[in-house]
Design a protein around this motif. Sequence first.
Motif, PDB file in Angstrom:
ATOM      1  N   ILE A 354      56.024 -14.820 -15.360  1.00 35.60           N
ATOM      2  CA  ILE A 354      55.741 -15.642 -14.177  1.00 35.60           C
ATOM      3  C   ILE A 354      56.083 -14.812 -12.944  1.00 35.60           C
ATOM      4  CG2 ILE A 354      56.335 -17.743 -12.889  1.00 35.60           C
ATOM      5  CD1 ILE A 354      54.758 -18.250 -15.468  1.00 35.60           C
ATOM      6  N   ASP A 355      55.063 -14.403 -12.237  1.00 35.92           N
ATOM      7  CA  ASP A 355      55.268 -13.551 -11.050  1.00 35.92           C
ATOM      8  C   ASP A 355      53.956 -13.433 -10.288  1.00 35.92           C
ATOM      9  OD1 ASP A 355      56.438 -11.858  -9.207  1.00 35.92           O
ATOM     10  OD2 ASP A 355      57.179 -10.422 -10.683  1.00 35.92           O
ATOM     11  N   ASP A 356      54.055 -12.899  -9.096  1.00 36.71           N
ATOM     12  CA  ASP A 356      52.876 -12.537  -8.329  1.00 36.71           C
ATOM     13  C   ASP A 356      52.298 -11.261  -8.942  1.00 36.71           C
ATOM     14  OD1 ASP A 356      51.485 -12.621  -5.388  1.00 36.71           O
ATOM     15  OD2 ASP A 356      51.979 -10.551  -5.961  1.00 36.71           O
ATOM     16  N   GLY A 357      51.009 -11.251  -9.229  1.00 34.77           N
ATOM     17  CA  GLY A 357      50.403 -10.133  -9.949  1.00 34.77           C
ATOM     18  C   GLY A 357      50.559  -8.798  -9.252  1.00 34.77           C
ATOM     19  N   ARG A 358      50.317  -8.791  -7.961  1.00 31.29           N
ATOM     20  CA  ARG A 358      50.403  -7.527  -7.229  1.00 31.29           C
ATOM     21  C   ARG A 358      51.844  -7.022  -7.175  1.00 31.29           C
ATOM     22  NH1 ARG A 358      47.259  -5.893  -1.734  1.00 31.29           N
ATOM     23  NH2 ARG A 358      48.699  -4.347  -0.939  1.00 31.29           N
ATOM     24  N   ARG A 359      52.752  -7.961  -6.932  1.00 30.18           N
ATOM     25  CA  ARG A 359      54.147  -7.552  -6.870  1.00 30.18           C
ATOM     26  C   ARG A 359      54.607  -7.023  -8.227  1.00 30.18           C
ATOM     27  NH1 ARG A 359      59.237 -11.431  -5.618  1.00 30.18           N
ATOM     28  NH2 ARG A 359      58.528 -12.367  -7.554  1.00 30.18           N
ATOM     29  N   HIS A 364      56.490  -2.380 -11.479  1.00 28.51           N
ATOM     30  CA  HIS A 364      56.490  -1.784 -12.824  1.00 28.51           C
ATOM     31  C   HIS A 364      55.646  -0.516 -12.858  1.00 28.51           C
ATOM     32  CE1 HIS A 364      57.906  -5.874 -13.570  1.00 28.51           C
ATOM     33  NE2 HIS A 364      58.506  -5.375 -14.632  1.00 28.51           N
ATOM     34  N   PRO A 365      56.112   0.497 -12.144  1.00 30.73           N
ATOM     35  CA  PRO A 365      55.327   1.734 -12.066  1.00 30.73           C
ATOM     36  C   PRO A 365      55.232   2.476 -13.395  1.00 30.73           C
ATOM     37  CG  PRO A 365      57.473   2.016 -11.023  1.00 30.73           C
ATOM     38  CD  PRO A 365      57.348   0.567 -11.354  1.00 30.73           C
TER      39      PRO A 365
ATOM     40  N   VAL B  96      60.047   0.989  -0.049  1.00 32.66           N
ATOM     41  CA  VAL B  96      61.387   1.436  -0.452  1.00 32.66           C
ATOM     42  C   VAL B  96      62.131   0.337  -1.206  1.00 32.66           C
ATOM     43  CG1 VAL B  96      63.630   2.204   0.446  1.00 32.66           C
ATOM     44  CG2 VAL B  96      61.510   3.040   1.481  1.00 32.66           C
ATOM     45  N   THR B  97      61.892  -0.917  -0.815  1.00 35.76           N
ATOM     46  CA  THR B  97      62.740  -2.010  -1.312  1.00 35.76           C
ATOM     47  C   THR B  97      62.085  -2.886  -2.375  1.00 35.76           C
ATOM     48  OG1 THR B  97      61.946  -3.469   0.440  1.00 35.76           O
ATOM     49  CG2 THR B  97      63.900  -2.179   0.925  1.00 35.76           C
ATOM     50  N   LEU B  98      60.919  -2.515  -2.822  1.00 33.50           N
ATOM     51  CA  LEU B  98      60.163  -3.396  -3.718  1.00 33.50           C
ATOM     52  C   LEU B  98      60.897  -3.706  -5.025  1.00 33.50           C
ATOM     53  CD1 LEU B  98      57.429  -4.786  -3.490  1.00 33.50           C
ATOM     54  CD2 LEU B  98      56.529  -3.006  -4.965  1.00 33.50           C
ATOM     55  N   GLY B  99      61.673  -2.743  -5.501  1.00 32.94           N
ATOM     56  CA  GLY B  99      62.324  -2.938  -6.794  1.00 32.94           C
ATOM     57  C   GLY B  99      63.622  -3.724  -6.732  1.00 32.94           C
ATOM     58  N   LEU B 100      64.000  -4.187  -5.551  1.00 33.96           N
ATOM     59  CA  LEU B 100      65.288  -4.877  -5.420  1.00 33.96           C
ATOM     60  C   LEU B 100      65.253  -6.259  -6.065  1.00 33.96           C
ATOM     61  CD1 LEU B 100      66.134  -4.047  -1.679  1.00 33.96           C
ATOM     62  CD2 LEU B 100      66.974  -2.896  -3.731  1.00 33.96           C
ATOM     63  N   SER B 101      66.441  -6.809  -6.275  1.00 28.83           N
ATOM     64  CA  SER B 101      66.548  -8.163  -6.826  1.00 28.83           C
ATOM     65  C   SER B 101      66.039  -9.174  -5.799  1.00 28.83           C
ATOM     66  CB  SER B 101      68.015  -8.461  -7.139  1.00 28.83           C
ATOM     67  OG  SER B 101      68.727  -8.545  -5.919  1.00 28.83           O
ATOM     68  N   ALA B 103      67.527 -11.669  -4.409  1.00 31.08           N
ATOM     69  CA  ALA B 103      68.496 -11.900  -3.328  1.00 31.08           C
ATOM     70  C   ALA B 103      68.470 -10.752  -2.329  1.00 31.08           C
ATOM     71  CB  ALA B 103      69.893 -12.053  -3.926  1.00 31.08           C
ATOM     72  N   ALA B 104      68.425  -9.530  -2.876  1.00 32.35           N
ATOM     73  CA  ALA B 104      68.395  -8.366  -1.986  1.00 32.35           C
ATOM     74  C   ALA B 104      67.081  -8.322  -1.207  1.00 32.35           C
ATOM     75  CB  ALA B 104      68.572  -7.090  -2.804  1.00 32.35           C
ATOM     76  N   THR B 105      65.991  -8.709  -1.876  1.00 29.85           N
ATOM     77  CA  THR B 105      64.698  -8.746  -1.188  1.00 29.85           C
ATOM     78  C   THR B 105      64.748  -9.752  -0.036  1.00 29.85           C
ATOM     79  OG1 THR B 105      63.619  -8.287  -3.291  1.00 29.85           O
ATOM     80  CG2 THR B 105      62.214  -9.083  -1.509  1.00 29.85           C
ATOM     81  N   GLY B 106      65.396 -10.896  -0.295  1.00 32.37           N
ATOM     82  CA  GLY B 106      65.537 -11.899   0.749  1.00 32.37           C
ATOM     83  C   GLY B 106      66.316 -11.347   1.933  1.00 32.37           C
ATOM     84  N   ALA B 107      67.378 -10.603   1.617  1.00 29.90           N
ATOM     85  CA  ALA B 107      68.193 -10.035   2.695  1.00 29.90           C
ATOM     86  C   ALA B 107      67.388  -9.022   3.508  1.00 29.90           C
ATOM     87  CB  ALA B 107      69.430  -9.368   2.096  1.00 29.90           C
ATOM     88  N   VAL B 108      66.610  -8.203   2.807  1.00 25.40           N
ATOM     89  CA  VAL B 108      65.793  -7.198   3.512  1.00 25.40           C
ATOM     90  C   VAL B 108      64.750  -7.888   4.388  1.00 25.40           C
ATOM     91  CG1 VAL B 108      64.081  -5.371   3.202  1.00 25.40           C
ATOM     92  CG2 VAL B 108      66.136  -5.398   1.791  1.00 25.40           C
ATOM     93  N   THR B 109      64.116  -8.923   3.840  1.00 26.59           N
ATOM     94  CA  THR B 109      63.115  -9.664   4.616  1.00 26.59           C
ATOM     95  C   THR B 109      63.745 -10.237   5.873  1.00 26.59           C
ATOM     96  OG1 THR B 109      62.103 -10.301   2.522  1.00 26.59           O
ATOM     97  CG2 THR B 109      61.353 -11.471   4.468  1.00 26.59           C
ATOM     98  N   PHE B 110      64.936 -10.781   5.686  1.00 24.16           N
ATOM     99  CA  PHE B 110      65.642 -11.367   6.821  1.00 24.16           C
ATOM    100  C   PHE B 110      65.905 -10.325   7.896  1.00 24.16           C
ATOM    101  CE2 PHE B 110      69.802 -12.556   8.727  1.00 24.16           C
ATOM    102  CZ  PHE B 110      69.343 -13.623   9.481  1.00 24.16           C
TER     103      PHE B 110
END
Lengths: 528, 234
Positions: A354-359, A364-365, B96-101, B103-110
């Motif tokens: 369950i996720d956004d496809g693009r994300r 997952h490189p 740079v931040t795509l792989g974060l959790s 919560a961390a993604t939320g913090a970066v967005t903020f």
Amino acid sequence: MTDARQRTQALMLFVAAASGFVALSYEILWYRVIAFASWGLPGAFGMLLAAYLFGLALGSKVSGWFCKDEARTGDPKQLRPLVGFVFFANAAAWLVAPSFAWTAKFTDWRLPLVAVGVSAALLGSILPLVAHFGIAPDDRAGQKLSYVYLANIVGSAAGSLITGFVFMDRWPIATIGLVLGASGVALTAVLAGFSASSARGRAGLALALGVATLALFATNTRAYDRIYERLLYKSKFEPDTKFAEIIETKSGVITVTQDGTVYGGGAYDGRFNTSIVYDRNGILRAYGIGAMHERPRRVLMIGLASGSWATVVSHLPGVEHLTIVEINPGYLKLIAGHDEVKGLLTDPKVEMVIDDGRRWLNRHPDQRFDVIVMNTTWHWRAHITNLLSVEFMELARARMNPGGIFFFNTTSSEDVQKTASTVFPYAMRVYNFMAVSDSVLTFDKARWRRTLTDFKIDGQPTVDTSTPEGKKLFDELYAYADTIHAEPVSHGLESRDRILARTQAARIVTDDNMVPEWREVFRFQEPP
Amino acid sequence: MKRLRLYVVFLASGFAALLYQVVWQRSLYAIYGINIESVTMVVTAFMLGLGLGSLAGGALSKDPKRPVLLMFAGVEAGIGLFGFFSLDVFRVVGQVTLGLSPAATGAVTFVLVLVPTLLMGGTLPLLVGYLVRESKNVGKSVATLYFVNTLGSAFASAAAVMWFLGHRGQIGTARVASLLNFTVAAIAYLQYRRSLAEPRPAAAVAGSEPAADSGPVADSEPAADAKATREVPS
């Protein structure tokens, strides 16, 4: 600070927060309704926001007329117009979602935007009125307003989280409407309690609000009755029209008609069918993967919908692992109740995400696939550019094994077909799908024959060739591979050169230009 | 500053803000996804930024000695500057931040949207503080400023749908918004300079509202109408 002043401040902040909560919660409800009515048209979302903001602006302006210069800060009399605005704002907001549904039989979703504007106007009056009630006109007015504004924003954020995450995931829309309506009455009651100067006044207000609450409970079910059916069937809605299934989650609304057609967020999303013999959902295209790839061991599918495509793909000869990325968990609930597709949930070679496809692809490189399949929704729906742009195609390319194929639905968009044929050196149209690759791509007749012959679900062959009708159908299906050599037709195959020649006037789709979504701002779909 | 001009620039400011909101949300959704969690994260980050900005603007507004118009010009210029480079910033940070959790993604967005939304959120209290000193009516000041600002946003929402997004794309739309911010900033700054050069009217010094007008409010407009000098009930 005196007790009276503290009470005034506390009441002001509470009203600002509570009205923010109610207003944003209603807005979430309205977004869901207009999304369903418009099939997720981006222009509809923009116009809803515009109507909402126009209403807020006008309401704010009108409320200024009620802010008398001679008014004393904290004077309970000032709450009286506020009581009226809060009550009528709530009543109007509660009626917006039903107004979309009940007018759908006669007109499109634009007319009820007036109801959105009126509701927002009443809601928009609350902030200035409450500020005028609680803030003295001195040098600290700006600072005190910032507290009111912050309280309103905190309430709005809470509405977004609680209504968007909790209510939407647990309750049907009618229940949410009831809860919000009751919340609005409760807020009115609090204000009324503070505004009334006599016991008789309080008793009168309590009686009036009690009647309003009873009326709300008595009419809510009727007002929200078969709201999604009305929004989908529009002029074709009849007294006995009813969906076979409705699944509401925080991620959206899935409905299934009595004939097994699935609608996701009000847009056609496929039918339950895995049979190429009784092909009522273009399932031939899923079987076609077997003709285009020699051995599609690892397959990624973005979007699950009815599960029909995924079921066929998982049974294709050579498939060892199928990853399915679906954004709405409601589809898992849906397929669990349908025998034809529920095997996906227990198939060991199928992995559900369950996720956004693009994300998911971006995150997952390390993953590589022989085939990436997307039975994408309509090319004009909101945010679909994220899956149809040059940038996404480059991303898909980076996740493909050598010889891999990206196979996806263009829903007949020439912009998308041109983009795919430009990004990839090898391309072919299969009905309204594009198959693209960095390697030579053919709809191979031998592989197609083998697919039609070897494919089995639960031991049943694709086509029973033991009968004359079955043999005839097999030959017709087999001849599909030859359509690449004929004059292109909408349901046949088409070569890359021909696609590029035909789509010269089309535009390349990028994340930035979002061409498919904005080529036609307003579209109105025929009801089923 | 003449009130009408103030209203027009605040309308333009609201127009630009909504264009940014539309474009930034699109851009962030492309990076972090359009699932409900990401959407809520982005929307909440916007709201928190606006709320904190409101606090900051409110704190700045309480001192009548502060040059409100100069601050407003600075805020608008800051929004414009960020807006001009915003999509590039989002793209780079997103990679740079795509792989974060989550919560961390939320913090970066903020953090990503904090700077501009902080600035945007500060404008209303700043101008309310400024206008209340003239009008002595909180409700009307809030109502009018909120009206023009929200009206600008409403026009922007319709214009984004009908024209900007389809014809200018995300980058072009953000550039238009940025240009608007710089224009607003320039008008506010020019007005501030003009007010420095103008002699203060005697009424503002010797009038009946010493608390509001006695400070050296260099950018404050002479009383635009009778309400500015009206006695305020206690």
